[in-house]
Design a protein around this motif. Structure first.
Motif, mmCIF file in Angstrom:
data_model
loop_
_atom_site.group_PDB
_atom_site.id
_atom_site.type_symbol
_atom_site.label_atom_id
_atom_site.label_comp_id
_atom_site.label_asym_id
_atom_site.label_seq_id
_atom_site.Cartn_x
_atom_site.Cartn_y
_atom_site.Cartn_z
ATOM 1 N N LYS A 1 -11.926 14.262 -119.710
ATOM 2 C CA LYS A 1 -13.279 14.620 -120.027
ATOM 3 C C LYS A 1 -14.194 13.927 -121.187
ATOM 4 C CE LYS A 1 -12.940 19.456 -118.088
ATOM 5 N NZ LYS A 1 -12.777 20.980 -118.381
ATOM 6 N N ALA A 2 -13.348 14.042 -122.310
ATOM 7 C CA ALA A 2 -13.708 13.236 -123.360
ATOM 8 C C ALA A 2 -14.101 12.050 -123.341
ATOM 9 C CB ALA A 2 -12.728 13.576 -124.534
ATOM 10 N N THR A 3 -13.357 11.118 -122.304
ATOM 11 C CA THR A 3 -13.637 9.792 -122.190
ATOM 12 C C THR A 3 -14.552 9.572 -120.871
ATOM 13 O OG1 THR A 3 -11.654 9.416 -120.668
ATOM 14 C CG2 THR A 3 -11.450 9.203 -123.068
ATOM 15 N N LYS A 4 -14.973 10.659 -120.447
ATOM 16 C CA LYS A 4 -16.143 10.745 -118.974
ATOM 17 C C LYS A 4 -15.367 9.998 -118.019
ATOM 18 C CE LYS A 4 -20.058 11.153 -121.764
ATOM 19 N NZ LYS A 4 -20.561 10.595 -123.109
ATOM 20 N N ARG A 5 -14.153 10.353 -117.779
ATOM 21 C CA ARG A 5 -13.292 9.825 -116.782
ATOM 22 C C ARG A 5 -12.952 8.394 -116.889
ATOM 23 N NH1 ARG A 5 -14.258 12.345 -111.254
ATOM 24 N NH2 ARG A 5 -12.000 12.212 -110.961
ATOM 25 N N SER A 6 -13.076 7.525 -118.234
ATOM 26 C CA SER A 6 -12.575 6.330 -118.253
ATOM 27 C C SER A 6 -11.137 6.286 -118.384
ATOM 28 C CB SER A 6 -13.156 5.786 -119.596
ATOM 29 O OG SER A 6 -14.741 5.623 -119.310
ATOM 30 N N VAL A 7 -10.513 7.369 -118.920
ATOM 31 C CA VAL A 7 -9.066 7.526 -118.774
ATOM 32 C C VAL A 7 -8.593 8.550 -117.799
ATOM 33 C CG1 VAL A 7 -7.084 7.835 -120.326
ATOM 34 C CG2 VAL A 7 -8.674 6.486 -121.350
ATOM 35 N N ARG A 8 -8.047 8.315 -117.129
ATOM 36 C CA ARG A 8 -7.735 9.469 -115.985
ATOM 37 C C ARG A 8 -6.350 10.128 -116.431
ATOM 38 N NH1 ARG A 8 -10.782 8.824 -111.116
ATOM 39 N NH2 ARG A 8 -9.733 10.957 -110.854
ATOM 40 N N VAL A 9 -6.225 11.468 -115.881
ATOM 41 C CA VAL A 9 -4.874 11.968 -116.113
ATOM 42 C C VAL A 9 -3.860 11.534 -115.716
ATOM 43 C CG1 VAL A 9 -6.084 14.461 -116.294
ATOM 44 C CG2 VAL A 9 -5.525 13.475 -114.138
ATOM 45 N N GLU A 10 -3.847 10.765 -114.452
ATOM 46 C CA GLU A 10 -2.903 9.960 -113.823
ATOM 47 C C GLU A 10 -2.207 8.850 -114.595
ATOM 48 O OE1 GLU A 10 -5.610 11.708 -110.582
ATOM 49 O OE2 GLU A 10 -5.732 10.742 -112.297
ATOM 50 N N GLN A 11 -2.892 8.295 -115.656
ATOM 51 C CA GLN A 11 -2.795 7.260 -116.366
ATOM 52 C C GLN A 11 -1.861 7.807 -117.603
ATOM 53 O OE1 GLN A 11 -6.981 5.960 -116.920
ATOM 54 N NE2 GLN A 11 -6.372 3.888 -116.168
ATOM 55 N N ILE A 12 -2.223 9.099 -118.170
ATOM 56 C CA ILE A 12 -1.409 9.542 -119.094
ATOM 57 C C ILE A 12 -0.050 10.346 -118.626
ATOM 58 C CG2 ILE A 12 -1.741 11.124 -121.089
ATOM 59 C CD1 ILE A 12 -4.751 11.023 -120.618
ATOM 60 N N LEU A 13 -0.365 10.940 -117.595
ATOM 61 C CA LEU A 13 1.045 11.550 -117.377
ATOM 62 C C LEU A 13 1.197 11.341 -115.777
ATOM 63 C CD1 LEU A 13 1.267 15.237 -118.685
ATOM 64 C CD2 LEU A 13 2.522 13.151 -119.149
ATOM 65 N N PRO A 14 1.506 10.003 -115.392
ATOM 66 C CA PRO A 14 1.688 9.724 -113.949
ATOM 67 C C PRO A 14 2.705 10.265 -113.153
ATOM 68 C CG PRO A 14 2.657 7.965 -115.330
ATOM 69 C CD PRO A 14 1.884 9.175 -116.269
ATOM 70 N N GLU A 15 3.612 10.998 -113.856
ATOM 71 C CA GLU A 15 4.829 11.679 -113.089
ATOM 72 C C GLU A 15 4.314 13.132 -112.677
ATOM 73 O OE1 GLU A 15 5.274 12.796 -117.470
ATOM 74 O OE2 GLU A 15 4.896 10.657 -116.188
ATOM 75 N N LEU A 16 3.086 13.678 -112.971
ATOM 76 C CA LEU A 16 2.872 14.808 -112.368
ATOM 77 C C LEU A 16 1.862 14.669 -111.204
ATOM 78 C CD1 LEU A 16 3.304 16.281 -114.979
ATOM 79 C CD2 LEU A 16 1.377 17.340 -114.900
ATOM 80 N N ASP A 17 1.850 15.484 -110.222
ATOM 81 C CA ASP A 17 1.261 15.362 -108.734
ATOM 82 C C ASP A 17 -0.233 15.625 -109.230
ATOM 83 O OD1 ASP A 17 0.446 15.005 -106.252
ATOM 84 O OD2 ASP A 17 2.032 16.256 -105.406
ATOM 85 N N TRP A 18 -0.971 14.949 -109.643
ATOM 86 C CA TRP A 18 -2.382 15.220 -109.957
ATOM 87 C C TRP A 18 -3.176 15.753 -108.763
ATOM 88 C CZ3 TRP A 18 -3.559 17.105 -114.625
ATOM 89 C CH2 TRP A 18 -2.682 16.853 -115.456
#
Length: 84
Positions: free
Chosen positions: A53-70
């Motif tokens: 949210k803070a990066t306005k989706r420029s950095v996605r959750v999938e990039q930070i914790l790819p092991e989770l099934d986002w």
């Protein structure tokens, strides 16, 4: 944390204006963000969402914790929202 995750958090810091700015945006101390940037501490899933949210989706959750099934998580949230 792997190098991809560390890189994603570091990029988020650049986007929002530094570690202190990211810390304020997600509600943690700057030292915690510094630990995320070195891989000393993993980013909790709830904070991944805040980073996205803070990066306005420029950095996605999938990039930070790819092991989770986002995809599953996103789908579950959407299903709950539609049911209400």
């Amino acid at each position: 944390m792997d190098k991809t995750s560390i890189s994603a958090v570091s990029r988020a810091c650049e986007i929002v204006g530094g570690k202190s700015a990211l810390a304020r945006a997600v509600g943690v101390k700057p030292a915690t963000v510094a630990q995320w940037c070195t891989g000393e501490r993993p980013v909790p899933p709830s904070k991944c969402i805040g980073i996205e949210k803070a990066t306005k989706r420029s950095v996605r959750v999938e990039q930070i914790l790819p092991e989770l099934d986002w995809g599953f998580i996103r789908g579950s949230v959407k299903a709950i929202a539609e049911a209400v």
